[in-house]
Scaffold this motif. Structure first.
Motif, PDB file in Angstrom:
ATOM      1  N   ALA A 148       0.838  -1.208   0.000  1.00  9.48           N
ATOM      2  CA  ALA A 148       0.000   0.000   0.000  1.00  9.48           C
ATOM      3  C   ALA A 148       0.872   1.257   0.000  1.00  9.48           C
ATOM      4  O   ALA A 148       0.579   2.229  -0.712  1.00  9.48           O
ATOM      5  N   ASP A 149       1.949   1.246   0.795  1.00  2.53           N
ATOM      6  CA  ASP A 149       2.854   2.404   0.838  1.00  2.53           C
ATOM      7  C   ASP A 149       3.589   2.604  -0.485  1.00  2.53           C
ATOM      8  O   ASP A 149       4.000   3.728  -0.811  1.00  2.53           O
ATOM      9  N   SER A 173      -3.621   3.139  -2.710  1.00  7.17           N
ATOM     10  CA  SER A 173      -2.902   3.075  -1.446  1.00  7.17           C
ATOM     11  C   SER A 173      -3.792   3.456  -0.266  1.00  7.17           C
ATOM     12  O   SER A 173      -3.994   2.662   0.657  1.00  7.17           O
ATOM     13  N   TYR A 174      -4.329   4.672  -0.297  1.00  9.72           N
ATOM     14  CA  TYR A 174      -5.035   5.200   0.874  1.00  9.72           C
ATOM     15  C   TYR A 174      -6.528   4.894   0.879  1.00  9.72           C
ATOM     16  O   TYR A 174      -7.168   4.974   1.933  1.00  9.72           O
ATOM     17  N   PHE A 200       2.295   1.986  -3.564  1.00  8.78           N
ATOM     18  CA  PHE A 200       1.427   2.348  -4.681  1.00  8.78           C
ATOM     19  C   PHE A 200       1.581   3.808  -5.144  1.00  8.78           C
ATOM     20  O   PHE A 200       1.585   4.058  -6.358  1.00  8.78           O
TER      21      PHE A 200
END
Length: 289
Positions: free
Chosen positions: A169-170, A216-217, A172
Motif C-alpha cells: 500500500a505504501d 494506497s489510501y 502504490f
C-alpha cells in the motif's frame, strides 16, 4: 459487509465528486495505467513475501470480505467451553481432559460450540496447553510463561500478512508516479500533435498518480489495517483462554477462573458478571437435562 460498503463509498465519493465538477469519466478509464500500477504492486508483493505469507494474505482478504466480525457471542462460546473443561477437570482430574483435547472433533464439549471448533487458533491453543499441563507438573508461573510464548509466537507470525500488505500500500503512490513518468515520456514523442492530443496524453499520465494514491489510501492501506485488527482480535481471544487456564492452575474454582477470563474480554464485548452467572446456570441445567 462493511468493508465492501466502505469501498463502494470511496469510489462513489471520488468518482461522483469528479463528475459533479464536470469531469469526463472516459479520461479516468486508463486500463494500461492500472495494469502498470496494480501489476507491479502485486509483483513487489511476490518478491518481498514468502509464499506462505502471500497465501495468508489471500486467506485474510477472503475473511475480511466474507467473514463475520468477532463479537460477544464468540467470547461467550469460548467461556462456556472453558467452563465445561475446567469443571470436568475439577470433578475427575485433569487426566479426564485427554479424550477431549486429543480429539476435539469428537468431543461433545467442543462440538456443542461450533464457533470454537472452527476457530483453529483458539482450539489449538486450548488443546495444546491442556496437553502440556496434563503431561508435565508445572507451577502456575511456568504454565503462564509457556502460554505467553505461544501467544507471542502466534502474534508475530500472524502480523506478517498485514505488515507486508501495508508495505505494498505504501508503494502504490510511488508506482503511480512511475506510471505517470512513463506517460510523460510517451507524450514527449507526440509534441508535433495538436494540443487536444497532447492534453489527453498528459491527462492520461496524471491518472497514474491518481490511481496510485487512491489504491494506497483508499483500498490497500485500510485492508491492511483491518487485517491487523483481526490479528489483534485473535490475540485477545487467546489472552482470555490464558486467563482462565492460569487461574485454574493456581487452584481457583471453574467459576472464578471464568471471572478472570471475563475481565480479559474488551469492554464492548464483555458480558456482565450477573449475565455470565445466569448463562452458566442455564448451561448446567442443559447438561444435566
Amino acid at each position: 459487509m462493511f468493508v465492501i460498503i466502505g469501498m463502494v463509498v470511496v469510489l462513489a465519493c471520488v468518482i461522483g465528486g469528479y463528475l459533479l465538477e464536470g469531469g469526463n469519466l472516459h479520461v479516468l478509464w486508463q486500463p494500461i495505467e492500472l495494469l502498470i500500477i496494480f501489476g507491479s504492486g502485486i509483483g513487489s508483493l511476490l518478491v518481498g513475501s514468502p509464499m506462505k505469507v502471500n497465501v495468508a494474505i489471500g486467506k485474510n482478504l477472503v475473511t475480511v470480505m466474507t467473514g463475520k466480525p468477532k463479537g460477544k457471542q464468540d467470547y461467550l462460546d469460548i467461556l462456556l467451553v472453558l467452563f465445561d473443561l475446567l469443571s470436568l477437570a475439577r470433578r475427575e482430574g485433569v487426566i479426564a481432559l485427554e479424550s477431549h483435547v486429543n480429539k476435539p472433533d469428537s468431543s461433545t464439549i467442543f462440538t456443542n460450540r461450533p464457533s470454537v471448533l472452527k476457530n483453529h487458533h483458539v482450539l489449538d491453543f486450548i488443546c495444546d496447553n491442556f496437553k502440556a499441563y496434563t503431561a508435565a507438573s508445572m507451577e502456575p508461573h511456568e504454565f503462564e510463561a509457556l502460554m505467553d510464548t505461544d501467544i507471542d509466537s502466534h502474534h508475530e507470525d500472524a502480523l506478517q500478512a498485514p505488515t507486508n500488505l501495508n508495505r505494498v500500500a505504501d508503494a502504490f503512490p510511488a508506482l503511480g508516479i512511475v506510471a505517470a513518468v512513463m506517460g510523460v515520456v510517451l507524450t514527449m514523442g507526440k509534441l508535433s500533435e495538436p494540443p487536444e492530443v497532447l492534453g489527453h496524453s498528459i491527462g492520461a499520465a496524471l491518472v497514474g498518480t491518481f490511481l496510485g494514491v487512491l489504491l494506497s489510501y483508499g483500498f490497500f492501506g485500510p485492508l491492511a489495517a483491518i487485517m491487523g485488527s483481526l490479528v489483534q482480535d485473535t490475540s485477545i481471544q487467546l489472552q482470555v483462554v490464558k486467563a482462565a487456564m492460569n487461574a485454574f492452575a493456581m487452584g481457583w474454582p471453574p467459576a472464578m477462573s471464568l471471572e478472570s477470563a471475563r475481565r480479559a474480554i474488551p469492554a464492548h464485548d464483555r458480558p456482565g458478571f450477573d449475565e455470565l452467572e445466569a448463562i452458566l446456570r442455564e448451561s448446567k441445567k442443559s447438561s444435566k437435562g
